[in-house]
Design a protein around this motif. Structure first.
Motif, short mmCIF file in Angstrom:
data_model
loop_
_atom_site.label_atom_id
_atom_site.label_comp_id
_atom_site.label_asym_id
_atom_site.label_seq_id
_atom_site.Cartn_x
_atom_site.Cartn_y
_atom_site.Cartn_z
N GLU A 273 0.85 -1.18 0.00
CA GLU A 273 0.00 0.00 0.00
C GLU A 273 0.89 1.24 0.00
N ASN A 303 -2.03 -1.89 -3.93
CA ASN A 303 -3.47 -2.07 -3.76
C ASN A 303 -4.05 -0.86 -3.01
N ARG A 304 -5.30 -0.55 -3.29
CA ARG A 304 -5.99 0.59 -2.64
C ARG A 304 -5.16 1.87 -2.78
N SER A 307 -6.42 5.34 -1.41
CA SER A 307 -6.90 5.44 -0.03
C SER A 307 -6.39 6.71 0.63
N THR A 310 -2.23 8.25 1.64
CA THR A 310 -1.18 7.62 0.84
C THR A 310 -0.09 8.62 0.49
N ASN A 336 -9.15 1.41 -4.56
CA ASN A 336 -9.83 1.04 -3.32
C ASN A 336 -11.30 0.78 -3.66
N ASP A 337 -11.65 -0.50 -3.81
CA ASP A 337 -13.00 -0.86 -4.25
C ASP A 337 -13.71 -1.66 -3.16
N ALA A 338 -13.74 -1.09 -1.95
CA ALA A 338 -14.32 -1.80 -0.81
C ALA A 338 -15.80 -2.12 -1.03
N PHE A 360 -12.23 -2.79 -9.64
CA PHE A 360 -11.18 -3.74 -9.26
C PHE A 360 -10.96 -4.77 -10.37
#
Length: 398
Positions: A273, A303-304, A307, A310, A336-338, A360
């Protein structure tokens, strides 16, 4: 990659090699190298051997050559020695008058493509995370499923070598597997029938997997030296049948099995990250990559990336490349595809199957095109042995 310089003379050549490469050893005699090679058989080895006579050259017969060794012999300008070296399997014979550091450097760099060719056309991609929870398993599982769906003519294998209790089997509908990766180490022989009876399972027509360990105490089995050899032999065997082998080794740890798997891999994807704590941990791993000669096959996968909190990619490059031999940059990013990942993780579902239009999944599609089936790979005409006929024969075991 290890460079072994075997000679009692011209020590300055060894010194110069250390300017270009980190893992370099100097041995005086070929019998010393044989002992060294026996204890490092899982590493790519470049042997640079200086000879003065045919007798010294013939000593190479004592080595049981494997496909992970590249041999350079430096000797007199003698056609008989040169021809004999070629007949013995030496990759390059160089006369003493033609030796220079730049030429050796280029030969060592070329050795990696030669060793890869000897291992076969299959692509082994290893995924490791700088810590738990960065998405390594999610990314690897979905990539495996997506590659198999997008390329139905390819055989795809997903392996879970994580050192913690596996959950990947849940996503492939194997809720209580009777066999897992540990059982591969107990096989007396390697053939497909025995593999199907001891852990290898089919998820879709061309996607296969082996569940990871189901108990934390099984980690001890993964760490046994004799089992490591069996796992590596299995991966080599699997290359006969699978076009792409994706291996999830979980969180990065400086342990022998993970290091050896990454040594034989064609690509290493390090999942991280973009924050300061992650960069600090990643920097430690980068130093190992730098020393091990994996720079050219390593990809930093963020990843993400969008966010909160960062660092920028430029800042990450500066942190990672500080005091390193190479410039390490972020190679690929995922959003970031929560919204889509969280329900899939909670219910053990593959994102690519439940939300094929999610951001994602769209980014993973781009990743597949970039890293796994490029034009050069598609030009390879060799096809793997079909698995479906055998599947009919052994499906009663599953």
């Amino acid at each position: 990659m290890i460079i072994a310089y075997v000679s009692t003379i011209e020590k300055e050549c060894f010194t110069r090699l250390r300017e270009f490469f980190d893992d370099v050893v100097n041995l005086n005699r070929i019998d010393e190298f044989i002992s060294f090679y026996a204890s490092h058989r899982n590493r790519d080895i470049v042997l640079i051997y200086r000879v003065e006579s045919m007798t010294e050259l013939e000593m190479l017969h004592q080595i049981n050559f494997s496909n992970n060794i590249y041999i350079i012999v430096i000797g007199p300008d003698d056609i008989n020695l040169s021809l004999r070296a070629g007949k013995m399997g030496v990759d390059k014979y160089i006369s003493r008058s033609d030796v220079n550091p730049e030429a050796i450097k280029q030969m060592v760099a070329h050795s990696q493509s030669v060793i890869k060719e000897r291992r076969g056309k299959s692509n082994i991609a290893v995924f490791t995370g700088i810590s738990g929870g960065v998405g390594t398993t999610t990314i690897t599982m979905n990539l495996a499923a997506m590659v198999a769906a997008k390329h139905p003519e390819k055989n795809v294998l997903f392996l879970d070598f994580s050192y913690t209790k596996s959950v990947s089997n849940l996503f492939f509908d194997a809720f209580q597997p009777q066999k897992n990766i540990i059982d591969i180490a107990s096989l007396a022989r390697l053939d497909l029938e025995d593999l199907f009876a001891n852990g290898l399972m089919k998820y879709d027509k061309n996607l296969f997997f082996i569940p990871g360990i189901q108990r934390h105490t099984d980690r001890e089995t993964l760490e046994k030296a004799e089992n490591i050899q069996r796992f590596l032999a299995f991966i080599t065997f699997a290359k006969q049948f699978f076009d792409l082998i994706l291996i999830d080794v979980g969180m990065f740890e400086d342990v022998e099995l993970e290091i050896d798997i990454q040594e034989i891999a064609d690509q290493i994807f390090v999942v991280t990250e973009l924050n300061i704590p992650a960069m600090s941990i990643l920097k430690t791993y980068i130093d190992i990559i730098d020393k091990s000669g994996w720079y050219s096959k390593t990809h930093i996968l963020v990843n993400r990336e969008d966010s909160f909190g960062t660092v920028t990619q430029d800042e990450a490059t500066m942190i990672l490349s500080k005091d390193s031999r190479h410039k390490f940059e972020v190679d690929f990013t995922l959003p970031n595809d929560a919204k889509h990942l969280r329900p899939c993780w909670n219910e053990a579902m593959l994102v690519c199957e439940e939300f094929p239009e999610s951001n994602f999944v769209k980014r993973l599609e781009m990743m597949i095109d970039r890293y796994f089936f490029t034009t050069s790979m598609e030009q390879v005409t060799e096809t793997k042995k079909p698995l479906n006929p055998l599947w009919t024969k052994v499906k009663q075991w599953l």
